[in-house]
Design a protein around this motif. Structure first.
Motif, short mmCIF file in Angstrom:
data_model
loop_
_atom_site.label_atom_id
_atom_site.label_comp_id
_atom_site.label_asym_id
_atom_site.label_seq_id
_atom_site.Cartn_x
_atom_site.Cartn_y
_atom_site.Cartn_z
N ILE A 221 -116.04 -51.97 -29.84
CA ILE A 221 -115.89 -51.60 -28.43
C ILE A 221 -115.73 -52.85 -27.57
CG2 ILE A 221 -118.40 -51.52 -28.10
CD1 ILE A 221 -117.95 -49.41 -25.95
N ASN A 222 -116.36 -53.94 -27.98
CA ASN A 222 -116.23 -55.20 -27.26
C ASN A 222 -115.03 -55.96 -27.83
OD1 ASN A 222 -116.46 -57.71 -26.02
ND2 ASN A 222 -118.69 -57.79 -26.22
N PHE A 223 -113.98 -56.13 -27.01
CA PHE A 223 -112.75 -56.75 -27.51
C PHE A 223 -112.96 -58.21 -27.90
CE2 PHE A 223 -112.87 -57.82 -23.04
CZ PHE A 223 -112.40 -59.12 -22.98
N PHE A 224 -113.98 -58.88 -27.33
CA PHE A 224 -114.22 -60.30 -27.62
C PHE A 224 -115.02 -60.41 -28.91
CE2 PHE A 224 -116.50 -64.40 -26.92
CZ PHE A 224 -115.38 -65.21 -26.83
N ALA A 292 -100.74 -54.07 -23.87
CA ALA A 292 -100.47 -53.84 -25.29
C ALA A 292 -101.64 -54.22 -26.18
CB ALA A 292 -99.21 -54.60 -25.72
N GLY A 293 -102.52 -55.12 -25.72
CA GLY A 293 -103.66 -55.54 -26.52
C GLY A 293 -104.77 -54.50 -26.59
N ARG A 294 -104.73 -53.50 -25.71
CA ARG A 294 -105.68 -52.39 -25.69
C ARG A 294 -107.14 -52.89 -25.67
NH1 ARG A 294 -103.25 -47.44 -29.36
NH2 ARG A 294 -101.07 -47.69 -28.75
N ILE A 295 -107.44 -53.78 -24.73
CA ILE A 295 -108.80 -54.33 -24.69
C ILE A 295 -109.78 -53.37 -24.03
CG2 ILE A 295 -107.92 -56.70 -24.64
CD1 ILE A 295 -108.64 -56.79 -21.67
N VAL A 296 -109.28 -52.43 -23.22
CA VAL A 296 -110.18 -51.41 -22.65
C VAL A 296 -110.29 -50.28 -23.67
CG1 VAL A 296 -110.53 -49.78 -20.77
CG2 VAL A 296 -109.52 -52.03 -20.30
N ARG A 297 -111.50 -50.09 -24.18
CA ARG A 297 -111.69 -49.17 -25.30
C ARG A 297 -112.72 -48.10 -24.94
NH1 ARG A 297 -109.48 -51.22 -29.88
NH2 ARG A 297 -110.88 -50.08 -31.29
N GLY A 298 -112.49 -46.90 -25.46
CA GLY A 298 -113.41 -45.79 -25.24
C GLY A 298 -113.69 -45.06 -26.53
N CYS A 325 -128.08 -40.08 -35.11
CA CYS A 325 -126.69 -40.05 -34.64
C CYS A 325 -125.84 -40.99 -35.47
CB CYS A 325 -126.62 -40.47 -33.18
SG CYS A 325 -127.48 -39.34 -32.05
N PRO A 326 -124.62 -40.56 -35.81
CA PRO A 326 -123.72 -41.47 -36.54
C PRO A 326 -123.28 -42.63 -35.64
CG PRO A 326 -122.55 -39.50 -35.87
CD PRO A 326 -124.00 -39.26 -35.52
N ILE A 327 -122.76 -43.66 -36.27
CA ILE A 327 -122.26 -44.81 -35.50
C ILE A 327 -121.02 -44.38 -34.72
CG2 ILE A 327 -121.24 -47.11 -35.69
CD1 ILE A 327 -122.92 -47.53 -38.18
N PRO A 328 -120.97 -44.62 -33.40
CA PRO A 328 -119.81 -44.19 -32.61
C PRO A 328 -118.56 -44.98 -33.00
CG PRO A 328 -121.26 -45.58 -31.30
CD PRO A 328 -121.97 -45.33 -32.57
N GLN A 329 -117.43 -44.31 -32.88
CA GLN A 329 -116.13 -44.93 -33.19
C GLN A 329 -115.32 -45.04 -31.88
OE1 GLN A 329 -115.42 -46.10 -36.30
NE2 GLN A 329 -117.52 -45.42 -36.82
N PHE A 330 -114.54 -46.12 -31.79
CA PHE A 330 -113.82 -46.41 -30.54
C PHE A 330 -112.36 -46.71 -30.82
CE2 PHE A 330 -118.25 -47.64 -30.14
CZ PHE A 330 -118.63 -47.03 -28.96
N SER A 331 -111.57 -46.49 -29.79
CA SER A 331 -110.14 -46.84 -29.85
C SER A 331 -109.70 -47.33 -28.48
CB SER A 331 -109.30 -45.62 -30.27
OG SER A 331 -109.40 -44.59 -29.29
N GLY A 332 -108.62 -48.12 -28.48
CA GLY A 332 -108.12 -48.69 -27.24
C GLY A 332 -107.19 -47.73 -26.51
N ASN A 333 -107.15 -47.87 -25.19
CA ASN A 333 -106.23 -47.06 -24.39
C ASN A 333 -104.80 -47.51 -24.63
OD1 ASN A 333 -108.29 -45.65 -23.29
ND2 ASN A 333 -108.06 -46.41 -21.20
N PRO A 334 -103.89 -46.59 -24.90
CA PRO A 334 -102.48 -46.99 -25.09
C PRO A 334 -101.90 -47.51 -23.78
CG PRO A 334 -102.66 -44.60 -24.96
CD PRO A 334 -104.06 -45.13 -25.00
N PRO A 335 -100.96 -48.48 -23.82
CA PRO A 335 -100.34 -49.00 -22.59
C PRO A 335 -99.57 -47.90 -21.87
CG PRO A 335 -99.19 -49.81 -24.55
CD PRO A 335 -100.43 -49.12 -25.03
N MET A 336 -99.75 -47.83 -20.55
CA MET A 336 -99.12 -46.78 -19.74
C MET A 336 -98.14 -47.32 -18.71
SD MET A 336 -100.42 -43.90 -20.80
CE MET A 336 -100.08 -42.79 -19.43
#
Length: 638
Positions: A221-224, A292-298, A325-336
């Motif tokens: 979730i943390n892009f860095f 395009a780097g999708r650093i904002v993730r949800g 609770c299972p470990i949450p999974q995250f993905s980046g927002n596609p470029p809009m």
């Protein structure tokens, strides 16, 4: 009774646009995209409805329907209404996207890391996309000229709004600057907190979230991903991540574009303005790939179904264990961003291709005339060139600069077999053109030695609508008289042939100049027109007032001695030159009294201060009653 064909055609277009909008909104609704569904309805149906209401009102007997008169006056506030709609859309998008990132559980853990700065970064990003979609449209000159020239698309009122294209362009640019500042400041906090979370002590929720992705079968979730503290961590993000690097580049490009667009830079260092403005290419390329780097993730939808963050965050130390609770999974927002700007970018690309194609067509300079007051006239010919009164062209002289294009109003009439411009020598480029044409030499210049010229245009301006009024006021200041040279020449040609179909019945012409020499190159046209009107027994058609705003003591004495002569000592006209500046309030009141119940077009080519004065006088001297006199202000704007 005249058949209302315009209403029928417009109604058909309205039905077609409504059908298309409903189909599109239905498709968006089926896809679950409610925001685009409502934006489609708003953009497509609201303008159509306003146009239809305008047409219905205009074709109604408004004198018998007082409520409609009030609504008609509201519709006359077109620029104000459009500005409010544009500002309202910015507020709506900001509010909508702020809530979209500040409330949904998808970004619950992202907000744990970044706080409110997440929403404060994403909301202005949406407004940036919207305004970057608009910024290119007002400078598509060929598109605007096509719309101006299409009576089916544009009424006179709509054309007047198209003439404010650069004003809207500047408003959108300042809005882009505002949202860029908010977006950048918010992301500075986001980067700092993201970097800090990676080096934070273990045992906190932020530290656990930042460590996700370090092990297999985990998504981060943390892009860095480095463990470098601030400030080096922030610099690392700024210059090694795609989002950081493109953000720095497009911000610098925007700063250079805006700071070089000030009036002082444009007037004194036009080349600086011209070249830095073309950084918009870098700006848009960086803008499109910025996300395009999708650093904002949800959190993903699948993960949300089995991991409710509003409950599971309390037991973050037991994530992934049996019964927890299972470990949450995250993905980046596609470029809009590309979805917003691809349409305007394609239109602008077509615009530049048309400009390039037209600039390659051969232009022949047939004559160069040197006028007093450091002014030259270029008479040119180009195959297939067609113009209307008051239009302007862009001119490039490769011998002076291979890249620079400069706008000039056409001073010839459509009836002439050539087109011409008048160029006042006031800067490096005009000085270079002056020398390239051999005007700095005493001997006669051969035609084959004249420089090559590229011409793009013509493009429409407010002066095209002069012949749409029965009464007009033409106001020129200094070299600003050039568009009215075209108008008056065309009037002269029409009177020489057949003026029975001419709607224009009365011209009030005002010319303000600081120096007596400036009158010389234009006085011969006024003399010809004056003589033509007298021959036709229509001397009242043209009422001209020439004002000299600057003189010395010797000139004043000379004027006083020759004041009683039949013709003016400066211009040679029967109408004497006036000294000082017009009392515009008296002029407007006098004209309003002579033309009650008329729509009077006021056309200006001159400085902003004079434009403000005439605009205020046009408003204050127009009557509230739609049957009364109305002054319609128009200004040359290119």
């Amino acid at each position: 009774m005249k058949f209302p064909g315009s209403v029928l055609v417009s109604l058909s277009l309205f039905v077609a646009e409504t059908t298309a909008a409903l189909c599109l909104s239905g498709a968006y609704r089926a896809a679950g995209d409610r925001m685009w569904q409502w934006l489609t309805l708003l953009f497509a149906l609201l303008p159509c409805a306003l146009v239809q209401l305008s047409l219905v009102f205009i074709h109604r007997d408004v004198s018998r329907d007082r409520p409609l008169v009030l609504l008609l006056h509201l519709l006359q506030l077109g620029p104000l209404v459009r500005s409010i709609v544009w500002l309202g859309l910015n507020v709506f998008l900001f509010w909508w996207y702020y809530l979209a990132y500040d409330i949904p559980p998808k970004f619950f853990y992202t907000r744990v890391l970044l706080g409110r700065a997440l929403a404060l970064a994403r909301a202005p990003a949406a407004c940036l996309n919207f305004n970057c979609m608009l910024i290119l449209l007002p400078v598509c000159r060929n598109l605007l000229s096509f719309l101006r020239g299409s009576s089916a698309c544009c009424s006179t009122r709509v054309r007047r709004q198209l003439d404010r294209n650069l004003t809207f362009h500047k408003m959108v640019a300042w809005m882009i600057a505002l949202h860029t500042a908010i977006h950048t400041i918010a992301h500075l906090f986001n980067v700092e907190w993201s970097v800090q979370a990676r080096v934070e002590e273990k045992g906190t929720l932020a530290a656990v979230l930042s460590s996700l992705g370090d092990n297999p079968n985990e998504s981060y979730i943390n892009f860095f991903r480095k463990t470098i503290g601030n400030p080096m961590g922030g610099l690392y993000v700024a210059f090694t991540y795609l989002a950081g690097l493109t953000g720095v580049i497009i911000t610098l490009a925007l700063i250079l574009i805006i700071t070089s667009s000030t009036k002082t830079i444009r007037r004194s260092y036009f080349e600086v303005f011209w070249y830095t403005h073309h950084l918009f290419v870098i700006f848009f390329i960086g803008l499109v790939i910025h996300g395009a780097g999708r650093i904002v993730r949800g959190q993903t939808a699948e993960s949300l179904a089995e991991h409710n963050p509003e409950i599971c965050y309390k037991n973050f130390t037991h994530w992934g264990k049996k019964g927890a609770c299972p470990i949450p999974q995250f993905s980046g927002n596609p470029p809009m961003t590309w979805k917003w700007v691809v349409g305007p970018m394609f239109l602008y690309l077509c615009e530049r291709l048309v400009r390039f194609w037209r600039s390659q067509q051969k232009v022949v300079i047939t004559k160069v005339v040197i006028h007093p007051f450091k002014t030259i006239e270029l008479q040119m010919m180009k195959k297939g060139f067609k113009m209307e009164v008051g239009q302007y062209i862009f001119v490039k002289c490769p011998a002076v600069s291979k890249l620079e294009w400069h706008p000039f109003t056409l001073t010839s009439a459509p009836e002439e077999d050539y087109f011409s411009i008048h160029v006042r020598i006031v800067g490096d480029w005009t000085e270079g053109l002056f020398n390239a044409c051999g005007c700095d030499k005493q001997e006669f210049q051969e035609a084959w030695k004249l420089p090559k010229i590229a011409v793009d245009g013509p493009f429409g301006t407010a002066s095209e609508d002069v012949f749409s009024y029965e009464t007009v006021m033409l106001v020129g200041a200094g070299i600003g008289v050039t568009p009215f040279a075209s108008v008056l020449k065309s009037v002269w040609y029409k009177y020489c042939h057949d003026a029975t179909n001419l709607k224009l019945k009365k011209i009030y012409f005002y010319w303000l100049c600081r120096d007596t020499h400036a009158f010389e190159w234009f006085a011969d046209l006024l003399q010809s027109l004056e003589a033509q009107m007298q021959e036709r027994n229509n001397a009242e058609f043209l009422s001209y007032n020439i004002y000299l705003t600057g003189w010395d003591e010797f000139q004043a004495t000379h004027f006083a001695v020759h004041h009683e002569e039949e013709k003016d000592v400066i211009t040679g006209l029967k109408q004497k030159t006036l000294y000082g500046r017009p009392n515009w309030e008296n002029e407007f009141k006098t004209i309003a009294g002579q033309h009650p119940g008329s729509r009077i077009g006021v056309f200006l080519c001159g400085p902003e201060g004079l434009a403000d004065t005439l605009n205020k006088q046009s408003i204050s001297n127009s009557e509230a009653d739609p049957r009364g006199v109305h002054f319609i202000f128009n200004k040359e704007n290119f």
